[in-house]
Design a protein around this motif. Structure first.
Motif, PDB file in Angstrom:
ATOM      1  N   ALA A  41       0.804  -1.225   0.000  1.00 14.23           N
ATOM      2  CA  ALA A  41       0.000   0.000   0.000  1.00 14.23           C
ATOM      3  C   ALA A  41       0.838   1.277   0.000  1.00 14.23           C
ATOM      4  CB  ALA A  41      -0.985   0.003   1.172  1.00 14.23           C
ATOM      5  N   VAL A  42       2.032   1.228  -0.558  1.00 12.02           N
ATOM      6  CA  VAL A  42       2.855   2.421  -0.713  1.00 12.02           C
ATOM      7  C   VAL A  42       2.311   3.199  -1.909  1.00 12.02           C
ATOM      8  CG1 VAL A  42       5.162   3.267  -1.287  1.00 12.02           C
ATOM      9  CG2 VAL A  42       4.892   1.347   0.287  1.00 12.02           C
ATOM     10  N   THR A  43       2.052   4.482  -1.736  1.00  5.75           N
ATOM     11  CA  THR A  43       1.487   5.263  -2.837  1.00  5.75           C
ATOM     12  C   THR A  43       2.396   6.394  -3.309  1.00  5.75           C
ATOM     13  OG1 THR A  43       0.295   6.668  -1.273  1.00  5.75           O
ATOM     14  CG2 THR A  43      -0.909   4.789  -2.197  1.00  5.75           C
ATOM     15  N   ASN A  44       3.464   6.692  -2.570  1.00  5.05           N
ATOM     16  CA  ASN A  44       4.358   7.784  -2.954  1.00  5.05           C
ATOM     17  C   ASN A  44       5.786   7.281  -3.102  1.00  5.05           C
ATOM     18  OD1 ASN A  44       2.502  10.000  -3.003  1.00  5.05           O
ATOM     19  ND2 ASN A  44       2.415   9.847  -0.786  1.00  5.05           N
ATOM     20  N   CYS A  45       6.487   7.872  -4.072  1.00  2.34           N
ATOM     21  CA  CYS A  45       7.834   7.413  -4.386  1.00  2.34           C
ATOM     22  C   CYS A  45       8.714   8.597  -4.785  1.00  2.34           C
ATOM     23  CB  CYS A  45       7.763   6.407  -5.539  1.00  2.34           C
ATOM     24  SG  CYS A  45       9.347   5.758  -6.079  1.00  2.34           S
ATOM     25  N   ALA A  46       9.980   8.530  -4.406  1.00  3.71           N
ATOM     26  CA  ALA A  46      10.981   9.507  -4.832  1.00  3.71           C
ATOM     27  C   ALA A  46      12.135   8.735  -5.454  1.00  3.71           C
ATOM     28  CB  ALA A  46      11.472  10.324  -3.646  1.00  3.71           C
ATOM     29  N   VAL A  47      12.508   9.111  -6.672  1.00  7.49           N
ATOM     30  CA  VAL A  47      13.555   8.405  -7.412  1.00  7.49           C
ATOM     31  C   VAL A  47      14.748   9.336  -7.591  1.00  7.49           C
ATOM     32  CG1 VAL A  47      14.133   7.161  -9.527  1.00  7.49           C
ATOM     33  CG2 VAL A  47      11.794   7.070  -8.635  1.00  7.49           C
ATOM     34  N   ASP A  48      15.866   8.977  -6.959  1.00  6.06           N
ATOM     35  CA  ASP A  48      17.086   9.781  -7.051  1.00  6.06           C
ATOM     36  C   ASP A  48      17.831   9.406  -8.328  1.00  6.06           C
ATOM     37  OD1 ASP A  48      19.547  11.026  -6.784  1.00  6.06           O
ATOM     38  OD2 ASP A  48      19.738  10.550  -4.658  1.00  6.06           O
ATOM     39  N   LEU A  49      17.900  10.355  -9.257  1.00 10.22           N
ATOM     40  CA  LEU A  49      18.569  10.130 -10.544  1.00 10.22           C
ATOM     41  C   LEU A  49      19.934  10.816 -10.618  1.00 10.22           C
ATOM     42  CD1 LEU A  49      15.590  10.598 -13.052  1.00 10.22           C
ATOM     43  CD2 LEU A  49      16.550   8.466 -12.181  1.00 10.22           C
ATOM     44  N   SER A  50      20.448  11.288  -9.516  1.00  9.62           N
ATOM     45  CA  SER A  50      21.729  12.010  -9.546  1.00  9.62           C
ATOM     46  C   SER A  50      22.887  11.105  -9.952  1.00  9.62           C
ATOM     47  CB  SER A  50      22.015  12.668  -8.201  1.00  9.62           C
ATOM     48  OG  SER A  50      22.112  11.688  -7.173  1.00  9.62           O
ATOM     49  N   GLY A  51      22.739   9.791  -9.779  1.00  7.39           N
ATOM     50  CA  GLY A  51      23.804   8.855 -10.129  1.00  7.39           C
ATOM     51  C   GLY A  51      23.618   8.177 -11.478  1.00  7.39           C
ATOM     52  N   ILE A  52      22.646   8.626 -12.260  1.00  8.02           N
ATOM     53  CA  ILE A  52      22.411   8.037 -13.593  1.00  8.02           C
ATOM     54  C   ILE A  52      23.251   8.798 -14.621  1.00  8.02           C
ATOM     55  CG2 ILE A  52      20.706   7.717 -15.436  1.00  8.02           C
ATOM     56  CD1 ILE A  52      20.430   5.683 -13.243  1.00  8.02           C
ATOM     57  N   ARG A  53      24.163   8.074 -15.271  1.00 11.46           N
ATOM     58  CA  ARG A  53      25.035   8.700 -16.277  1.00 11.46           C
ATOM     59  C   ARG A  53      24.336   8.832 -17.616  1.00 11.46           C
ATOM     60  NH1 ARG A  53      29.422   4.293 -15.085  1.00 11.46           N
ATOM     61  NH2 ARG A  53      27.655   3.209 -15.948  1.00 11.46           N
TER      62      ARG A  53
END
Length: 116
Positions: free
Chosen positions: A40-52
């Motif tokens: 039942a998780v409805t919120n997400c934060a995706v850290d893209l600072s390490g995506i080249r």
């Protein structure tokens, strides 16, 4: 691509590093998120600072994740996209669709407000 995930106060935090391209890694990412959605998780934060590097398949994965969370009444925020992902989001005009936060604290605050 490497993925780490943590659950903090009902918000799923994903940290991605490497290249976000079509590979078994992206399917593992989607499967992992689906497990959290079962909780039942409805919120997400995706850290893209390490995506080249990100390609169209990687963009598709982000859109798929956004759709999953919004269809459940939640939200997904991207955290500090590195240069190439930021350029790809602008090129595809998806920077108008995704909410972007400067850091984890800003993402947490925005998602906490969204949940209330």
């Amino acid at each position: 691509m490497n993925t780490t995930s943590t659950l903090d106060n009902g918000i799923l935090f994903l940290t991605l590093t490497g290249d976000l391209i079509g590979s078994p890694d992206t399917q593992q990412l989607l499967d992992s998120v689906n497990e959290y959605l079962g909780e039942a998780v409805t919120n997400c934060a995706v850290d893209l600072s390490g995506i080249r590097y990100i390609n169209s398949t990687g963009i598709g994965v982000l859109v798929s994740l956004l759709t999953k969370f919004r269809s459940r009444g939640g939200e997904m925020i991207l955290i500090n996209p590195a240069d190439h992902p930021k350029k790809m989001l602008a090129l595809t005009k998806l920077n108008n669709i995704f909410t972007v936060a400067a850091d984890v604290a800003a993402a947490r605050q925005q998602l906490t407000v969204a949940a209330s």
